[in-house]
Write an enzyme that holds these catalytic residues in place. Structure first.
Site, PDB file in Angstrom:
ATOM      1  N   LYS A   1       0.850  -1.179   0.000  1.00  0.00           N
ATOM      2  CA  LYS A   1       0.000   0.000   0.000  1.00  0.00           C
ATOM      3  C   LYS A   1       0.889   1.232   0.000  1.00  0.00           C
ATOM      4  O   LYS A   1       1.690   1.431   0.917  1.00  0.00           O
ATOM      5  CB  LYS A   1      -0.895  -0.017   1.229  1.00  0.00           C
ATOM      6  CG  LYS A   1      -1.810   1.187   1.324  1.00  0.00           C
ATOM      7  CD  LYS A   1      -2.768   1.031   2.487  1.00  0.00           C
ATOM      8  CE  LYS A   1      -3.647   2.256   2.628  1.00  0.00           C
ATOM      9  NZ  LYS A   1      -4.565   2.122   3.763  1.00  0.00           N
TER      10      LYS A   1
ATOM     11  N   LYS B   1      -2.210  -1.490  -3.887  1.00  0.00           N
ATOM     12  CA  LYS B   1      -3.070  -0.307  -3.827  1.00  0.00           C
ATOM     13  C   LYS B   1      -2.235   0.946  -3.872  1.00  0.00           C
ATOM     14  O   LYS B   1      -1.275   1.021  -3.113  1.00  0.00           O
ATOM     15  CB  LYS B   1      -3.853  -0.371  -2.517  1.00  0.00           C
ATOM     16  CG  LYS B   1      -4.743   0.804  -2.249  1.00  0.00           C
ATOM     17  CD  LYS B   1      -5.353   0.655  -0.886  1.00  0.00           C
ATOM     18  CE  LYS B   1      -6.012   1.963  -0.510  1.00  0.00           C
ATOM     19  NZ  LYS B   1      -6.334   2.037   0.872  1.00  0.00           N
TER      20      LYS B   1
HETATM   21  C1  PBG Z   1      -7.411   3.000   5.355  1.00  0.00           C
HETATM   22  C2  PBG Z   1      -7.798   2.995   3.930  1.00  0.00           C
HETATM   23  C3  PBG Z   1      -7.648   4.038   3.019  1.00  0.00           C
HETATM   24  C4  PBG Z   1      -8.186   3.583   1.816  1.00  0.00           C
HETATM   25  C5  PBG Z   1      -8.641   2.299   2.021  1.00  0.00           C
HETATM   26  N1  PBG Z   1      -8.370   1.942   3.335  1.00  0.00           N
HETATM   27  C6  PBG Z   1      -7.166   5.416   3.213  1.00  0.00           C
HETATM   28  C7  PBG Z   1      -5.760   5.683   3.544  1.00  0.00           C
HETATM   29  O1  PBG Z   1      -4.919   4.801   3.661  1.00  0.00           O
HETATM   30  O2  PBG Z   1      -5.484   6.860   3.721  1.00  0.00           O
HETATM   31  C8  PBG Z   1      -8.240   4.381   0.545  1.00  0.00           C
HETATM   32  C9  PBG Z   1      -9.112   3.820  -0.509  1.00  0.00           C
HETATM   33  C10 PBG Z   1      -9.439   4.750  -1.624  1.00  0.00           C
HETATM   34  O3  PBG Z   1      -8.810   5.798  -1.847  1.00  0.00           O
HETATM   35  O4  PBG Z   1     -10.369   4.413  -2.345  1.00  0.00           O
HETATM   36  N2  PBG Z   1      -8.398   2.441   6.171  1.00  0.00           N
END
Ligand code: PBG
Length: 324
Positions: free
Chosen positions: A195, A248
Site C-alpha cells: 500500500k 493499492k
Molecule cells: C485505510 C484505507 C484508506 C483507503 C482504504 N483503506 C485510506 C488511507 O490509507 O489513507 C483508501 C481507498 C481509496 O482511496 O479508495 N483504512
C-alpha cells in the site's frame, strides 16, 4: 507486399477478436467498497459520483442489489459518529461496521463475499491509523493488538474475509493467531500488503472523514518510488499467513501487480482507488472522455497486469454493463 506475419488477420471480426482475447472482466472478480454510517439518511459523496454513505438499516438492500448484479463481493468501511484518540468504536461489538456486516450477512448469506477493511483511521479523532506516540508517529505494536481485536470483532459479526489496511509490521501474523484463538481459523486474510502513500486516496478520506488532522501516512505506507520493497512486503505477509495479497492503488502500480503475479501463487487483488475512479467520472461528466469505455479499459488493464480481484467503486456499474 509479401508478409508472413500479419497480426491483423486475427482482428478481422468481432467474434474472432473475442475468441482470441486473453483477458476479460468478469463480475465475480469485482468488489464494491461500501461505506456504512450511523446517520439516518443516504448521503451521496460529492467527490465520488454515484457512491454514498449507507445507513446501517439501508445497507442490506444495497448489498442485495449488488448480489443480484453478480458482483463478487463488498469491502466494508464503517464511519462512526463517535471518534476518539484510541478509536474505541473500531472493535466494539455494537460498532457501525459490525452492525452493518451483520445486516448484510443476514440479508445475502454467502451470495456475496463480505470483506472488511481492518484499520483505525476512520475511528480515531486524529485520523491516523493507530495509537499515537507523543511525537505523532503511529506506535506499531500496541496498534497491532488493537487490529487483532478489530479483525476478530469483524469475523464475529459475519465477515467472510478480513483485510488489514494499516501497514503496521507484523499485523498479519498477529491477526492470524488472534482469529485462530477466537475460533476463526477458516477466515481468510486479504492483506493490503503493498500500500503506497498515495495522493490518489483524496476522495476516500473525504468519504470516510478520515483525513489526518496533522502530518501524513508516510511513516507507515510505502514510498511511491519503491518496487523491490513491494516484493519484500508481500513475502513477509505471506510468511505470516496472508491468504491473498493486495496492491493499492492499481493503475499507477501495474508493474507491481505484475511482479506479485509472477512471484507469488496466491490470489492477487488490486484496489482501483477513489482518486482513480473520481478522475474518470470527472472527465466523463465534462464530456472529455467516453466514461464507460475508459472505466472498462481501466479495469481490464488491472486484470491484464495480473489481478484476479479488482476492488473498484465502479464494480456495480461494470457488472451491469457486463450484463449488457
Ligand atoms: C485505510 C484505507 C484508506 C483507503 C482504504 N483503506 C485510506 C488511507 O490509507 O489513507 C483508501 C481507498 C481509496 O482511496 O479508495 N483504512
Amino acid at each position: 507486399m509479401f508478409l508472413i506475419e500479419r497480426p491483423r488477420r486475427l482482428r478481422r471480426t468481432a467474434r474472432l477478436r473475442e475468441m482470441v482475447r486473453e483477458t476479460s472482466l468478469e463480475a465475480r472478480g469485482l468488489v464494491q467498497p461500501l461505506f456504512i454510517s450511523e446517520r439516518s439518511e443516504v448521503e451521496p459523496i460529492g467527490s465520488l459520483p454515484g457512491i454514498s454513505r449507507w445507513p446501517v438499516d439501508k445497507v442490506a438492500a444495497e448489498a442485495e442489489r449488488l448480489a443480484k448484479l453478480g458482483v463478487g463481493g463488498v469491502l466494508i468501511f464503517g464511519i462512526p459518529e463517535h471518534k476518539d484518540e484510541h478509536g474505541s468504536q473500531a472493535d466494539a461489538g455494537s460498532g457501525v461496521a459490525q452492525r452493518g456486516v451483520k445486516a448484510i450477512r443476514d440479508a445475502v448469506g454467502d451470495d456475496l463475499v463480505i470483506i472488511t477493511d481492518v484499520c483505525m483511521c476512520e475511528y480515531t479523532s486524529h485520523g491516523h491509523c493507530g495509537i499515537l506516540r507523543p511525537d505523532g508517529q503511529v506506535e506499531n505494536d500496541p496498534t497491532v493488538d488493537r487490529l487483532v481485536s478489530i479483525a476478530v470483532s469483524h469475523a464475529e459479526a459475519g465477515a467472510h474475509v478480513v483485510a488489514p489496511s494499516d501497514m503496521m509490521d507484523g499485523r498479519v501474523g498477529a491477526i492470524r493467531e488472534g482469529l485462530d484463538e477466537a475460533g476463526f481459523s477458516e477466515t481468510p486474510i486479504m492483506s493490503y500488503a503493498v500500500k503506497y502513500a498515495s495522493a490518489f486516496y483524496g476522495p476516500f478520506r473525504d468519504a470516510a472523514e478520515s483525513t489526518p488532522a496533522f502530518g501524513d501516512r508516510r511513516g507507515a505506507q510505502m514510498d511511491p518510488g519503491n518496487f523491490r520493497e513491494a516484493l519484500r512486503e508481500a513475502a513477509l505477509d505471506l510468511d505470516q499467513g496472508a491468504d491473498m495479497l493486495m496492491v493499492k492503488p492499481a493503475m499507477p502500480y501495474l508493474d507491481v501487480i505484475k511482479a506479485l503475479r509472477d512471484n507469488f501463487e496466491v490470489p492477487i487483488a488490486a484496489y482501483h482507488v477513489s482518486g482513480e475512479y473520481a478522475m474518470v467520472k470527472a472527465a466523463g461528466a465534462n464530456g472529455w472522455i467516453d466514461e464507460r469505455a475508459v472505466m472498462t479499459e481501466s479495469l481490464l488493464s488491472i486484470r491484464r497486469a495480473g489481478a484476479d480481484i479488482v476492488i473498484s467503486y465502479a464494480a456495480a456499474e461494470a457488472a451491469s454493463w457486463l450484463r449488457g
